[in-house]
Design a protein around this motif. Structure first.
Motif, PDB file in Angstrom:
ATOM      1  N   TYR A  59       5.127  30.064  68.729  1.00  0.00           N
ATOM      2  CA  TYR A  59       4.213  30.136  67.728  1.00  0.00           C
ATOM      3  C   TYR A  59       4.364  31.135  66.702  1.00  0.00           C
ATOM      4  N   ALA A  60       5.254  32.052  66.949  1.00  0.00           N
ATOM      5  CA  ALA A  60       5.332  33.047  65.778  1.00  0.00           C
ATOM      6  C   ALA A  60       6.119  32.336  64.611  1.00  0.00           C
ATOM      7  N   ALA A  61       6.735  31.165  64.694  1.00  0.00           N
ATOM      8  CA  ALA A  61       7.354  30.739  63.830  1.00  0.00           C
ATOM      9  C   ALA A  61       6.486  30.295  62.745  1.00  0.00           C
ATOM     10  N   ILE A  62       5.131  29.810  63.097  1.00  0.00           N
ATOM     11  CA  ILE A  62       3.997  29.580  62.068  1.00  0.00           C
ATOM     12  C   ILE A  62       3.577  30.796  61.049  1.00  0.00           C
ATOM     13  N   LEU A  63       3.618  31.798  61.796  1.00  0.00           N
ATOM     14  CA  LEU A  63       3.268  33.063  61.156  1.00  0.00           C
ATOM     15  C   LEU A  63       4.655  33.191  59.928  1.00  0.00           C
ATOM     16  N   ARG A  64       5.787  33.032  60.568  1.00  0.00           N
ATOM     17  CA  ARG A  64       7.017  32.990  59.443  1.00  0.00           C
ATOM     18  C   ARG A  64       6.916  31.964  58.284  1.00  0.00           C
ATOM     19  N   ILE A  65       6.393  30.884  58.396  1.00  0.00           N
ATOM     20  CA  ILE A  65       6.062  30.039  57.713  1.00  0.00           C
ATOM     21  C   ILE A  65       5.143  30.323  56.399  1.00  0.00           C
ATOM     22  N   TYR A  66       3.858  31.002  57.124  1.00  0.00           N
ATOM     23  CA  TYR A  66       2.857  31.569  56.144  1.00  0.00           C
ATOM     24  C   TYR A  66       3.556  32.657  55.212  1.00  0.00           C
ATOM     25  N   ALA A  67       4.538  33.634  55.816  1.00  0.00           N
ATOM     26  CA  ALA A  67       5.179  34.659  55.163  1.00  0.00           C
ATOM     27  C   ALA A  67       6.182  34.083  54.067  1.00  0.00           C
ATOM     28  N   ILE A  68       6.739  33.237  54.523  1.00  0.00           N
ATOM     29  CA  ILE A  68       8.042  32.353  53.615  1.00  0.00           C
ATOM     30  C   ILE A  68       6.913  31.860  52.164  1.00  0.00           C
ATOM     31  N   ILE A  69       5.758  31.015  52.716  1.00  0.00           N
ATOM     32  CA  ILE A  69       5.114  30.228  51.796  1.00  0.00           C
ATOM     33  C   ILE A  69       4.632  31.261  50.759  1.00  0.00           C
ATOM     34  N   THR A  70       4.013  32.332  51.182  1.00  0.00           N
ATOM     35  CA  THR A  70       3.311  33.262  50.225  1.00  0.00           C
ATOM     36  C   THR A  70       4.338  33.905  49.532  1.00  0.00           C
ATOM     37  N   ALA A  71       5.435  34.416  50.388  1.00  0.00           N
ATOM     38  CA  ALA A  71       6.667  35.136  49.429  1.00  0.00           C
ATOM     39  C   ALA A  71       6.939  34.214  48.117  1.00  0.00           C
ATOM     40  N   ALA A  72       7.126  32.957  48.436  1.00  0.00           N
ATOM     41  CA  ALA A  72       7.607  31.942  47.295  1.00  0.00           C
ATOM     42  C   ALA A  72       6.357  31.957  46.230  1.00  0.00           C
ATOM     43  N   GLU A  73       5.281  32.072  46.590  1.00  0.00           N
ATOM     44  CA  GLU A  73       4.239  32.064  45.526  1.00  0.00           C
ATOM     45  C   GLU A  73       4.308  33.413  44.915  1.00  0.00           C
ATOM     46  N   PHE A  74       4.331  34.326  45.492  1.00  0.00           N
ATOM     47  CA  PHE A  74       4.393  35.750  44.875  1.00  0.00           C
ATOM     48  C   PHE A  74       5.622  36.046  43.985  1.00  0.00           C
ATOM     49  N   GLY A  75       6.735  35.384  44.473  1.00  0.00           N
ATOM     50  CA  GLY A  75       7.979  35.404  43.673  1.00  0.00           C
ATOM     51  C   GLY A  75       7.724  34.395  42.337  1.00  0.00           C
ATOM     52  N   LEU A  76       6.866  33.306  42.480  1.00  0.00           N
ATOM     53  CA  LEU A  76       6.618  32.515  41.214  1.00  0.00           C
ATOM     54  C   LEU A  76       5.597  33.373  40.222  1.00  0.00           C
ATOM     55  N   VAL A  77       4.900  34.266  40.870  1.00  0.00           N
ATOM     56  CA  VAL A  77       4.091  35.274  39.840  1.00  0.00           C
ATOM     57  C   VAL A  77       5.016  36.112  39.204  1.00  0.00           C
ATOM     58  N   LEU A  78       6.204  36.715  39.828  1.00  0.00           N
ATOM     59  CA  LEU A  78       6.683  37.949  39.120  1.00  0.00           C
ATOM     60  C   LEU A  78       8.007  37.330  38.110  1.00  0.00           C
ATOM     61  N   PHE A  79       8.187  35.987  38.318  1.00  0.00           N
ATOM     62  CA  PHE A  79       9.398  35.664  37.420  1.00  0.00           C
ATOM     63  C   PHE A  79       8.677  34.472  36.572  1.00  0.00           C
ATOM     64  N   THR A  80       7.621  34.215  36.556  1.00  0.00           N
ATOM     65  CA  THR A  80       6.806  33.329  35.751  1.00  0.00           C
ATOM     66  C   THR A  80       5.924  33.883  34.536  1.00  0.00           C
ATOM     67  N   VAL A  81       4.979  34.932  35.079  1.00  0.00           N
ATOM     68  CA  VAL A  81       4.064  35.346  34.269  1.00  0.00           C
ATOM     69  C   VAL A  81       4.712  36.167  32.991  1.00  0.00           C
ATOM     70  N   PRO A  82       5.899  36.862  33.270  1.00  0.00           N
ATOM     71  CA  PRO A  82       6.350  37.595  32.144  1.00  0.00           C
ATOM     72  C   PRO A  82       6.797  36.683  30.939  1.00  0.00           C
ATOM     73  N   ALA A  83       7.306  35.731  31.299  1.00  0.00           N
ATOM     74  CA  ALA A  83       7.941  34.629  30.168  1.00  0.00           C
ATOM     75  C   ALA A  83       6.493  34.064  29.471  1.00  0.00           C
ATOM     76  N   LEU A  84       5.536  33.862  30.268  1.00  0.00           N
ATOM     77  CA  LEU A  84       4.442  33.158  29.755  1.00  0.00           C
ATOM     78  C   LEU A  84       3.665  34.171  28.664  1.00  0.00           C
ATOM     79  N   THR A  85       3.401  35.390  29.138  1.00  0.00           N
ATOM     80  CA  THR A  85       2.847  36.422  28.525  1.00  0.00           C
ATOM     81  C   THR A  85       3.468  37.150  27.312  1.00  0.00           C
TER      82      THR A  85
END
Length: 308
Positions: A59-85
């Motif tokens: 069941y701990a794997a589900i929490l790792r899934i949450y961590a991976i998805i949130t990390a992907a979204e956070f990475g999207l912010v880090l690498f996309t926002v500078p180019a847009l703004t």
């Protein structure tokens, strides 16, 4: 009488242009489709494959899934926002439409806020639209609505923080390329530069302590003092502190801080919120500086001083 909300005209115009395009719908569908496929595959591996061939369910794997998805979204912010703004103001200058925008009734600060909001709105929309996919962890508990709220707070505050840096360089520099490179450069300094500075200070402190305690049996660990607080400006450390508190990944961040010395227990406990508040304060200062740089009267005064 009803209360009519005033929406920033710059933001309203940019929002209408982007939302009406087929590209926006395609991005939302593709982004959430990929996340959904990843979530379904992870569920299959966790509950079907492991129980059938391994005999147990992790069941701990589900929490790792949450961590991976949130990390992907956070990475999207880090690498996309500078180019847009970074292109928000400089592109107007390159298209020679900035002067027209400045002749409107909008103040420079309103223009800056409108450009910032329009630049980060897509990223925030993607983050909010992915909440149903993140909610798959509700099936086993552990992650609560409070955790989701903290994650959205992180996404919005980080987008504003990085976006304000991009807006500042977009206003300061005339070319979009220069503004983009400068924004990514500052982001690298915040992410890796702060860590490099801390390690350099730690090495210097350690060398001095070894010189002072030469021949001693016991050598204390180096302590760099309050220098570690510069990590409050590091968005990656902010994200890791949030994830550690939410899914209980041990004390990795705490152990990392221990390499550089000791900090206040209260600062360490509320690191996430202190970091967000500090970054938002810096964002407000950068947006204010950008508005001053965009002010035509301020620009004329600067030109006259240069001539003198």
């Amino acid at each position: 009488m009803g209360i009519k909300m005033r929406i920033n005209p710059v933001y309203q115009k940019e929002l209408k242009t982007s939302v009406r395009s087929f590209r926006t719908a395609l991005i939302l569908f593709g982004y959430n489709g990929i996340l959904a496929l990843f979530g379904l595959f992870a569920f299959y591996v966790t509950f079907e494959y492991d129980s059938r061939y391994g005999g147990t369910v992790d069941y701990a794997a589900i929490l790792r899934i949450y961590a991976i998805i949130t990390a992907a979204e956070f990475g999207l912010v880090l690498f996309t926002v500078p180019a847009l703004t970074a292109a928000s103001i400089s592109s107007e200058r390159e298209k020679q439409t900035l002067e027209i925008l400045l002749t409107t009734k909008l103040t420079p600060f309103q223009i800056i806020l409108g450009k910032l909001a329009s630049s980060i709105s897509m990223i925030i929309l993607l983050a909010f639209s992915s909440l149903p996919i993140l909610a798959i962890v509700f099936t086993i508990g552990s992650v609560t609505l409070k955790d989701f709220t903290e994650f959205m707070l992180l996404i919005v505050s980080t987008a504003i923080f990085i976006g304000s840096i991009g807006i500042f360089f977009s206003t300061l520099l005339k070319k979009t390329t220069s503004a983009t490179v400068s924004t990514y450069g500052v982001l690298m300094v915040l992410g890796l530069g702060t860590l490099a500075v801390l390690w350099a200070i730690r090495i210097i402190v350690e060398i001095k302590m070894n010189q002072l305690s030469a021949g001693a049996i016991y050598k204390p660990d180096p302590d760099i003092g309050n220098w570690i607080l510069i990590l409050l400006m590091n968005p990656a450390v902010t994200f890791l502190s949030m994830i550690e508190a939410q899914i209980g990944t041990g004390s990795r961040v705490t152990d990392f801080f221990g390499h550089f010395g000791t900090i206040s227990v209260n600062i360490q406990r509320y690191w996430f919120f202190i970091s967000i508040i500090l970054q938002l304060v810096v964002s407000f200062i950068l947006l204010g500086c950008s508005a001053k740089l965009l002010d035509p009267l301020q620009e004329r005064c600067c030109k006259k001083k240069r001539r003198r």
